[in-house]
Design a protein around this motif. Structure first.
Motif, PDB file in Angstrom:
ATOM      1  N   UNK A 240       0.832  -1.198   0.000  1.00 28.29           N
ATOM      2  CA  UNK A 240       0.000   0.000   0.000  1.00 28.29           C
ATOM      3  C   UNK A 240       0.864   1.244   0.000  1.00 28.29           C
ATOM      4  N   UNK A 241       1.827   1.278   0.924  1.00 26.62           N
ATOM      5  CA  UNK A 241       2.689   2.447   1.059  1.00 26.62           C
ATOM      6  C   UNK A 241       3.502   2.678  -0.211  1.00 26.62           C
ATOM      7  N   UNK A 242       4.068   1.615  -0.760  1.00 23.10           N
ATOM      8  CA  UNK A 242       4.916   1.735  -1.945  1.00 23.10           C
ATOM      9  C   UNK A 242       4.088   2.146  -3.163  1.00 23.10           C
ATOM     10  N   UNK A 243       2.920   1.545  -3.336  1.00 26.38           N
ATOM     11  CA  UNK A 243       2.065   1.911  -4.469  1.00 26.38           C
ATOM     12  C   UNK A 243       1.566   3.346  -4.343  1.00 26.38           C
ATOM     13  N   UNK A 244       1.244   3.767  -3.138  1.00 26.92           N
ATOM     14  CA  UNK A 244       0.760   5.136  -2.953  1.00 26.92           C
ATOM     15  C   UNK A 244       1.869   6.133  -3.264  1.00 26.92           C
ATOM     16  N   UNK A 245       3.083   5.822  -2.835  1.00 27.86           N
ATOM     17  CA  UNK A 245       4.218   6.680  -3.181  1.00 27.86           C
ATOM     18  C   UNK A 245       4.449   6.700  -4.682  1.00 27.86           C
ATOM     19  N   UNK A 246       4.298   5.550  -5.320  1.00 30.97           N
ATOM     20  CA  UNK A 246       4.519   5.442  -6.762  1.00 30.97           C
ATOM     21  C   UNK A 246       3.475   6.202  -7.571  1.00 30.97           C
ATOM     22  N   UNK A 247       2.322   6.518  -6.953  1.00 28.40           N
ATOM     23  CA  UNK A 247       1.273   7.252  -7.650  1.00 28.40           C
ATOM     24  C   UNK A 247       1.511   8.757  -7.626  1.00 28.40           C
ATOM     25  N   UNK A 248       2.529   9.216  -6.895  1.00 22.67           N
ATOM     26  CA  UNK A 248       2.873  10.632  -6.903  1.00 22.67           C
ATOM     27  C   UNK A 248       3.337  11.015  -8.308  1.00 22.67           C
ATOM     28  N   UNK A 249       2.952  12.175  -8.760  1.00 26.98           N
ATOM     29  CA  UNK A 249       3.272  12.580 -10.131  1.00 26.98           C
ATOM     30  C   UNK A 249       4.770  12.537 -10.395  1.00 26.98           C
ATOM     31  N   UNK A 250       5.567  13.026  -9.452  1.00 29.33           N
ATOM     32  CA  UNK A 250       7.008  13.120  -9.677  1.00 29.33           C
ATOM     33  C   UNK A 250       7.714  11.774  -9.545  1.00 29.33           C
TER      34      UNK A 250
END
Length: 299
Positions: A240-250
């Motif tokens: 969850x944490x990794x995917x949510x970070x990966x969804x950041x535009x940058x």
């Protein structure tokens, strides 16, 4: 004065076509207390027209006869609004505005309500008629606004007299561990790792968006803003944490090898960090979050 119709390059690519499925499935929804807070701020006994700007570039726009939403993104906020009885029963129409074609596509597939429409638009060019909206909601998006004067003038133009502007953000609570919440320091470490790649983008945490309060068009049309914050815990796994970070535009725009390195570092942070477990066997732990809502009433 430059036009706010310009969309930041990182937002344009990071929220472009093909990047929005992960965003839509992994980003958190909006908490009931925050939604109720916005509803209570709206002075309307009749059906509402709403305009909503939701995330992308950062976000889109939604209008409704109770309100308007700008920065509508993939529809996460809209779906939360429609699912809450105190909102659903009072909405006449919602017009969502979103500059990203990819996000508009996901929105159309995930929001199924005849009162809701999704259209292309920006903060200074919504396409909404004068005095149409009781409410404007900008969810997870206003920090991408490139021109606060033009945005505030557009908000003033499309709102009814005494209408309401609401800005809302969900964000990981990186300060949670400071307030004696053991096991949250890893959140700050995660944020620090991904923020190395922001590339000067106007992120919410920088607070640049508060410059709108000093815009002449804001001060002419709106009362002083009221800010309210809620802290809470969501359930999460390492993925969850990794995917949510990966969804950041940058992060979404990084070359594959660099993105993989970031994800590997995040996994290491999570493995080493002291977490508050919900179910250790299943790898589920508490993920500290915070929601900020800003309410501004039109004069």
């Amino acid at each position: 004065m430059s036009s706010s119709s310009h969309v930041h390059d990182i937002a344009k690519s990071g929220f472009g076509t093909g990047t929005n499925e992960l965003y839509n499935t992994i980003r958190p929804s909006y908490q009931a207390p925050a939604l109720s807070f916005i509803r209570q701020a709206v002075d309307a006994s009749h059906a509402l027209n709403i305009v909503e700007w939701v995330p992308c570039l950062h976000d889109g726009l939604i209008f409704s006869n109770f309100g308007l939403r700008i920065g509508a993104g993939t529809g996460i906020f809209t779906r939360a609004l429609l699912a809450q009885p105190e909102w659903d029963s009072s909405i006449n129409e919602i017009r969502a505005i979103e500059p990203s074609e990819g996000m508009r596509s996901i929105f159309s597939k995930t929001v199924n309500d005849e009162r809701v429409s999704i259209n292309k638009g920006t903060f200074d060019a919504s396409g909404i008629e004068n005095g149409w909206a009781n409410l404007i909601v900008v969810a997870q998006a206003f920090h991408w606004c490139p021109n606060y004067e033009l945005a505030a003038a557009e908000f003033d133009r499309i709102l009814k007299p005494k209408g309401t502007l609401a800005l809302i953000w969900n964000l990981e609570d990186r300060q949670a561990f400071i307030f004696c919440r053991d096991g949250a320091e890893w959140v700050a470490q995660v944020r620090e790792r991904i923020e190395r790649h922001e590339e000067g983008t106007p992120q919410f945490r920088l607070g640049l968006w508060r410059q709108v309060y000093n815009a002449a068009s804001y001060q002419k049309a709106f009362r002083a803003p009221h800010e309210q914050t809620w802290s809470y815990n969501l359930e999460a796994t390492a993925n969850t944490v990794i995917d949510r970070a990966s969804s950041k535009s940058y992060i979404a725009v990084l070359p594959p090898a660099v993105k993989a390195e970031v994800q590997q570092d995040l996994r290491r942070i999570l493995a080493d960090g002291e977490k508050i477990w919900v179910d250790k066997k299943l790898g589920v732990f508490e993920y500290p979050y915070e929601t900020l809502v800003v309410i501004a009433q039109k004069l």
